[in-house]
Design a protein around this motif. Structure first.
Motif, short mmCIF file in Angstrom:
data_model
loop_
_atom_site.label_atom_id
_atom_site.label_comp_id
_atom_site.label_asym_id
_atom_site.label_seq_id
_atom_site.Cartn_x
_atom_site.Cartn_y
_atom_site.Cartn_z
N GLU A 274 -5.09 6.23 1.34
CA GLU A 274 -4.42 5.40 0.31
C GLU A 274 -3.16 5.43 1.28
O GLU A 274 -2.86 6.14 1.51
N ILE A 275 -2.12 4.51 1.60
CA ILE A 275 -0.90 4.18 2.30
C ILE A 275 -0.13 4.21 1.34
O ILE A 275 0.92 4.79 2.30
N ASP B 22 -16.82 4.13 11.08
CA ASP B 22 -16.07 3.30 11.70
C ASP B 22 -15.28 2.21 11.09
O ASP B 22 -14.57 1.08 10.65
N HIS B 23 -15.23 2.53 9.65
CA HIS B 23 -14.60 1.98 8.40
C HIS B 23 -14.10 1.78 7.51
O HIS B 23 -14.09 3.24 6.68
N ILE B 24 -12.37 2.24 7.36
CA ILE B 24 -11.91 2.47 6.26
C ILE B 24 -11.11 1.39 5.65
O ILE B 24 -11.31 0.13 5.76
N TYR B 25 -10.67 1.69 4.07
CA TYR B 25 -10.46 0.85 2.90
C TYR B 25 -9.06 1.29 3.07
O TYR B 25 -8.56 2.45 2.34
N LEU B 26 -8.17 0.74 2.82
CA LEU B 26 -6.72 0.87 2.53
C LEU B 26 -6.67 0.62 1.26
O LEU B 26 -6.10 -0.37 0.83
N HIS B 27 -6.72 2.08 -0.22
CA HIS B 27 -6.57 1.57 -1.31
C HIS B 27 -7.40 3.09 -2.00
O HIS B 27 -7.93 3.32 -1.49
N VAL B 28 -6.94 3.59 -2.57
CA VAL B 28 -7.19 4.19 -3.67
C VAL B 28 -6.62 3.61 -5.09
O VAL B 28 -6.99 3.01 -6.42
N LYS B 29 -4.92 4.67 -5.03
CA LYS B 29 -3.74 4.54 -5.99
C LYS B 29 -2.91 3.03 -4.96
O LYS B 29 -3.09 2.96 -4.06
N GLY B 30 -2.00 2.39 -5.63
CA GLY B 30 -1.16 2.06 -4.80
C GLY B 30 -1.50 0.42 -4.78
O GLY B 30 -2.17 0.32 -4.42
N GLU B 31 -0.08 -0.37 -4.27
CA GLU B 31 -1.05 -1.89 -3.16
C GLU B 31 -0.05 -2.12 -1.82
O GLU B 31 0.67 -1.48 -1.19
N ASN C 115 -10.95 -2.17 5.20
CA ASN C 115 -11.10 -3.35 4.19
C ASN C 115 -9.59 -2.67 3.76
O ASN C 115 -8.99 -1.86 3.67
N MET C 116 -9.32 -3.95 2.95
CA MET C 116 -8.36 -3.94 2.06
C MET C 116 -8.52 -3.90 1.16
O MET C 116 -8.72 -5.84 -0.36
N THR C 117 -7.30 -3.93 -0.37
CA THR C 117 -8.36 -3.80 -2.29
C THR C 117 -6.17 -4.85 -2.14
O THR C 117 -5.70 -3.73 -1.97
N THR C 118 -6.05 -5.31 -3.26
CA THR C 118 -5.20 -5.52 -3.22
C THR C 118 -4.25 -6.33 -4.57
O THR C 118 -6.00 -7.58 -4.96
N ASN C 119 -3.18 -6.34 -5.33
CA ASN C 119 -3.37 -7.47 -7.04
C ASN C 119 -2.99 -9.04 -5.76
O ASN C 119 -3.19 -9.22 -6.47
N GLY C 120 -3.19 -8.59 -4.97
CA GLY C 120 -2.61 -10.36 -4.51
C GLY C 120 -0.92 -10.60 -4.19
O GLY C 120 -0.84 -12.00 -4.33
N THR C 121 -0.32 -10.26 -4.56
CA THR C 121 0.58 -11.52 -5.78
C THR C 121 1.68 -11.16 -4.41
O THR C 121 3.59 -11.40 -4.65
#
Length: 291
Positions: free
Chosen positions: A10-11, A49-58, A80-86
């Motif tokens: 979570e960044i 070897d894989h990180i996901y920029l995600h827990v809470k937050g944008e 990998n990144m998860t975003t609301n895309g706004t």
């Protein structure tokens, strides 16, 4: 030594939306410092070897996102990144063609989940335009997520909010079928080369205030994944958005020791027996997917 398929980092705990399906965190608003991010990467490197920029937050809110991506790339991680895309129009130049990025997940259900959202066509156009350009310029994978289905998928999908989005996707990619005809929960629908649409039920975050079940079942927490919150707190999975199962803090002790401590091993061994030992896990519906 435990090896994970992925570790969530979570960044930031800050988000620019207030979606009905995502309760706001009660933790302090924080953006990770690049030096702390670098330390986190060093700590988890032996384990994934894989990180996901995600827990809470944008994650796209982070003012030094490009620097964080470069740090990940320099240390050999795929991101990998998860975003609301706004915010995609504002940050796309930092992302297009970046060698660290493996996949970006766009949570399209965020638009209707946030009261006050405006210009659905502009929102989706920005995301689809980026998706096409990203695929053209790199090997990145794009996942368009629409996770707002109820138990009766057909009833939900007939609602105008979903049909409008789906119709725009069908038109943009020249699909010769209605997306509703291809729905299969848990499987993506390919709409173009390396661009997929994933539809699923609305997600419920586990909550200690919710009723517990019998605790039976299995989970991949600390087996294929772990997560690190923005302050360095290590939790067993990406669903512990409040740090309820705080296993330790990698700014005070080694990540390798944290994931092998008594509480961590108790959780792991419990699921090996088909039993949830943590109270939060007994209130997590996601566990039920694995029996």
């Amino acid at each position: 030594m435990k090896r994970f398929k992925k570790v969530y980092i979570e960044i930031t705990s800050v988000c620019n939306l207030a979606c009905s399906f995502c309760p706001p965190t009660e933790r302090a608003a924080k953006f990770i410092k690049p030096e702390d991010f670098a330390h986190t990467l060093e700590e988890i490197k032996p384990h994934t070897d894989h990180i996901y920029l995600h827990v809470k937050g944008e994650p796209m809110l982070h003012p030094r996102l490009e620097e964080l991506l470069q740090l990940a790339h320099d240390k050999g991680f795929k991101v990998n990144m998860t975003t609301n895309g706004t915010l995609i129009r504002k940050v796309q130049d930092k992302l297009l063609g970046h060698p660290a990025l493996r996949q970006i997940n766009f949570s399209l259900h965020s638009f209707d989940g946030h009261e006050g959202s405006e210009d659905k066509e502009g929102y989706l156009t920005g995301i689809l335009s980026f998706a096409k350009e990203a695929v053209l310029r790199s090997g990145i994978v794009i996942s368009l997520r629409l996770w707002n289905l109820d138990e009766d998928n057909s009833t939900n999908l007939q609602r105008s909010r979903n049909r409008e989005l789906l119709g725009m996707i069908e038109q943009e990619f020249g699909l010769d079928f209605k997306i509703e005809e291809r729905i299969e929960r848990g499987k993506g629908i390919k709409v173009a080369e390396r661009i997929f649409l994933n539809l699923d039920h609305e997600f419920q975050w586990p909550d200690l205030k919710a009723p517990a079940d019998d605790g039976k079942g299995f989970c991949y927490a600390l087996r294929s994944q772990a997560a690190v919150l923005v302050d360095g707190t290590v939790v067993p999975c990406c669903l512990d958005g409040e740090g309820v199962i705080a296993l330790g803090n990698l700014h005070r002790e080694a990540f390798s020791d944290i994931i092998e401590n008594e509480r961590s091993n108790g959780l792991y061994d419990g699921f090996s027996r088909g039993e949830a030992v943590e109270e939060l896990c007994k209130r997590c519906g996601y566990r039920q997917r694995f029996g």
